[in-house]
Design an enzyme around this catalytic site. Structure first.
Site, mmCIF file in Angstrom:
data_model
loop_
_atom_site.group_PDB
_atom_site.id
_atom_site.type_symbol
_atom_site.label_atom_id
_atom_site.label_comp_id
_atom_site.label_asym_id
_atom_site.label_seq_id
_atom_site.Cartn_x
_atom_site.Cartn_y
_atom_site.Cartn_z
ATOM 1 N N ARG A 1 150.245 6.242 9.425
ATOM 2 C CA ARG A 1 150.870 4.976 9.030
ATOM 3 C C ARG A 1 151.920 5.177 7.930
ATOM 4 N NH1 ARG A 1 146.391 0.179 9.696
ATOM 5 N NH2 ARG A 1 144.843 1.342 10.888
ATOM 6 N N THR B 1 151.138 8.438 16.979
ATOM 7 C CA THR B 1 150.108 7.545 17.510
ATOM 8 C C THR B 1 150.106 6.187 16.824
ATOM 9 O OG1 THR B 1 147.790 7.544 18.233
ATOM 10 C CG2 THR B 1 148.239 8.229 15.948
ATOM 11 N N GLU C 1 144.557 8.078 8.700
ATOM 12 C CA GLU C 1 145.232 6.777 8.662
ATOM 13 C C GLU C 1 146.468 6.796 7.764
ATOM 14 O OE1 GLU C 1 144.664 4.426 10.599
ATOM 15 O OE2 GLU C 1 142.620 4.670 11.327
ATOM 16 N N GLU D 1 147.598 -0.645 22.591
ATOM 17 C CA GLU D 1 147.589 0.452 23.576
ATOM 18 C C GLU D 1 148.082 0.039 24.957
ATOM 19 O OE1 GLU D 1 145.340 1.556 20.151
ATOM 20 O OE2 GLU D 1 145.009 -0.165 21.488
ATOM 21 N N ASP E 1 140.397 10.066 21.197
ATOM 22 C CA ASP E 1 141.531 9.647 22.018
ATOM 23 C C ASP E 1 142.835 10.379 21.716
ATOM 24 O OD1 ASP E 1 141.511 8.464 19.528
ATOM 25 O OD2 ASP E 1 142.065 6.463 20.225
#
Length: 675
Positions: free
Chosen positions: A310, A664, A306, A575, A439
């Site tokens: 980010r 992502t 994360e 998404e 994913d």
């Protein structure tokens, strides 16, 4: 002589001579006499003209015509020159007056974002306006390169900045008269080096180069739908600024905040969104916080995945868009502090790092990491190596990918969800999903291949094999609308369960097809994005739940989508909007913009908090009481609204997908182009 005189005298008195002059009118003078009147001159010239041969007359007429044309051209050219000189003088005067007000803190790679109209009304008052359809041309990756900075780069950047300011001044003038808001396009950042791993020799940090003159294009007007996104962002930002400034996430209902890492996640996630949306004042305000208050030397555990996607991704992206070295320095700091995670027996990183103490560990309940977490940090660390010349970042993440490439336990390219940090082997074998915990592994296979200039064939092979595995094991069709969806496989048993997270896949498939992969990838993308849209359209609020189950058999009174009580929450996820953006960018089909517009309207209808911010909700099936959860995830500003704005844009150069690849968390990073 004498005798002559005498004779004369004898003849009589002497004679007088006279000159006779006849005066009369023009008519009495007669033809052939001299006359200086206009009529006489006209008749005389006409007689001479008639005496000329036909060839002589033609030559004279041609010369007269040629001289006339030359005169007209000369007059026009001189007029334009004088006009341009006059305008330049006026522009110079205006620029001298405006530069102190618009001076940029750092010369930017992209032209500085222009302020959007702050006086626009609230979202419900905005009219639905469909912008004209652009000419969408399928294009291969560009061969544009960015050269290493020369000695005159600083001067050139300053010149570019002055030109940008001049353009902004002119735009301000146009706005006052036409009420049109202009957005500057994203510039292209292409690294000038090969895609091979960086050498051990430490290079000077690479600086983004200024945009070449030939790359500059006319600005594209912002349309009504983009203005609605800007208004939504400002409303969300107002709540964050008023109640959660400098903290991780806003709690809009209680007008407070929540902390995860204590590193201002929402602010950092939103930096490049503000730049792309042209929100200059908000960006400068956030930059000051990064410069003065963002400190990584603190005793706190952060999640490797994360914080990479980010924080590190957000800082790197903002550095490339703005050219501000502050963000690169912060990126290097957090990157170095995350490196202890890779100190494991298998080189598979731990999930958690204490960035103050320099220690790392797995979760307390297991020694496993999720496959998605350890294989979805590569874009960011590879780019950090390229910018700093320090190979340790790329070496660490490349070792992970090479190790996973060789592992057993895959099923036609599909991978399990967990991997052990001690043994380096997959665990919990036999369960395969494209949802949570797996994913972005598939997403980053393709995107690393694109980032590296399409040279790392192992990545491409693993991606193609995995897509074939999806087709073979996970695709089914629902009833009654026969929607194609991606389910899950557990020990040979198929489950018709599909996470909203899986809706990244249509966009990824379309991106692969755009980069030369099989055409049937685009066909599959088109069918899957229809399914993701129906996950919104078949729900009472028009918002998708976190998880759906599809009906495999027709049942009277039942839709394709079934929702279980534990799965009916909505977290403002990006998404589906992300895939809509890719689909519109590559096809030009307006329906994708219309679907995104519906989703934005429903976000405003059911998740907007009047005092500022948006909230996730617990029940998408209850329009009268969607049960707000009092939390605005950072990715709503970092991803969802960014993709919304890009979806509604008809400017393919606003983050050109032949020049950038999104991580992502929707942070664009440059595609590497070899020298």
């Amino acid at each position: 002589m004498y005798s002559g005189a005498a004779a004369t005298a004898a003849a009589g008195p002497p004679r007088r001579d006279f000159i006779s002059v006849t005066l009369g009118s023009e008519e009495t003078v007669g033809v052939g006499g001299y006359n200086n009147s206009k009529a006489w001159r006209r008749r005389s010239c006409w007689r001479k003209w008639k005496q000329l041969s036909r060839l002589q007359r033609s030559v004279i007429l041609f010369l007269f015509a040629f001289l006339a044309v030359c005169g007209v051209i000369s007059y026009t050219s001189m007029g334009e020159v004088w006009k341009s000189l006059t305008n330049k003088s006026l522009d110079d005067q205006r620029t001298e007056q405006e530069i102190p007000r618009l001076k940029l803190a750092n010369p930017a790679v992209l032209p500085a974002p222009q302020k959007a109209d702050a006086n626009r009304g609230d979202y419900p008052e905005l009219s639905l306006q469909k912008p004209p359809k652009p000419p969408h041309v399928r294009r291969g990756p560009s061969n544009l390169q960015i050269k290493a900075p020369r000695r005159d780069t600083k001067l050139k950047i300053q010149q570019d900045t002055v030109r940008a300011v001049e353009d902004l001044v002119e735009v301000d003038k146009v706005e006052k008269t036409e009420k049109t808001i202009i957005s500057w396009r994203g510039a292209v950042i292409e690294p000038d080096q090969s895609t091979e791993p960086p050498s051990s020799k430490i290079m000077e940090p690479e600086k983004p180069s200024s945009v070449e003159a030939e790359d500059q294009k006319e600005p594209v007007p912002i349309n009504e739908r983009q203005l609605a996104v800007i208004e939504a962002f400002r409303h969300a930002w107002k709540g964050y600024k008023d109640f959660a400034w400098g903290h991780d996430e806003l709690k809009p209902l209680s007008k407070s905040y929540s902390e995860w890492f204590g590193l201002g996640l929402t602010l950092i996630d939103a930096l490049d969104t503000m730049w792309i949306l042209g929100l200059k004042e908000e960006f400068e305000e956030a930059r000051k916080w990064v410069a003065n208050d963002l400190v990584f030397d603190k005793n706190v555990d952060v999640n490797l995945f994360e914080s990479t996607i980010r924080i590190l991704g957000g800082l790197l992206s903002t550095y490339h868009l703005s050219g501000d070295s502050l963000f690169l320095e912060k990126a290097k700091d957090i990157g170095n502090r995350l490196m202890p995670a890779f100190k494991t027996p298998s080189k598979i990183p731990y999930s958690d790092v204490n960035i103050g103490r320099g220690t790392a560990h797995p979760p307390r309940w297991t020694s496993d990491s999720t496959v998605a977490e350890v294989t979805s940090i590569q874009l960011e660390f590879r780019e950090l190596s390229r910018l700093t010349g320090d190979e340790k970042f790329q070496k660490a993440v490349d070792e992970v990918m090479k190790h996973v490439h060789t592992l057993s336990g895959k099923n036609d390219g599909l991978v399990p969800m967990f991997i052990n940090t001690n043994s380096g082997q997959f665990t919990h074998l036999g369960v395969y999903t494209l949802g949570a915990r797996a994913d972005s592994y598939y997403e980053y296979l393709l995107k690393q291949w694109i980032q590296g200039g399409k040279k790392e064939n192992e990545l491409l092979e693993d991606y193609i094999r995995a897509i074939e595995g999806v087709k073979k094991h996970l695709l089914q069709r629902s009833e009654p609308k026969k929607l194609t969806f991606v389910g899950e496989l557990a020990h040979g048993h198929f489950s018709a369960k599909m996470d909203h997270l899986v809706c990244f896949l249509p966009g990824t498939l379309a991106l692969g097809a755009h980069n030369g992969l099989a055409a049937d990838h685009m066909k599959l993308a088109e069918t899957l994005i229809e399914t993701c849209y129906q996950m919104y359209a078949q729900v009472e609020t028009g918002l998708s739940p976190e998880i759906v189950h599809f009906n495999l058999h027709a049942q009277k009174g039942h839709k394709d989508v079934e929702i279980k009580p534990a799965d009916r929450h909505n977290l403002l996820r990006p998404e589906t909007v992300e895939s809509l953006f890719y689909m519109y960018r590559f096809t030009g089909d307006k329906k994708y913009q219309d679907w995104g517009w519906e989703i934005l309207q429903n976000f405003n209808r059911y998740t907007r908090v009047p005092t500022g911010g948006y909230t996730s909700i617990n029940n998408v099936q209850n329009p009268s009481n969607p049960e707000p959860r009092d939390k605005m995830e950072s990715f709503f500003l970092g991803e969802t609204l960014k993709y919304m704005f890009l979806l509604f844009s008809d400017d393919i150069d606003l983050i050109n997908l032949d020049k950038y690849v999104f991580n992502t968390e929707a942070h664009p990073l440059p595609i590497w182009v070899p020298a």
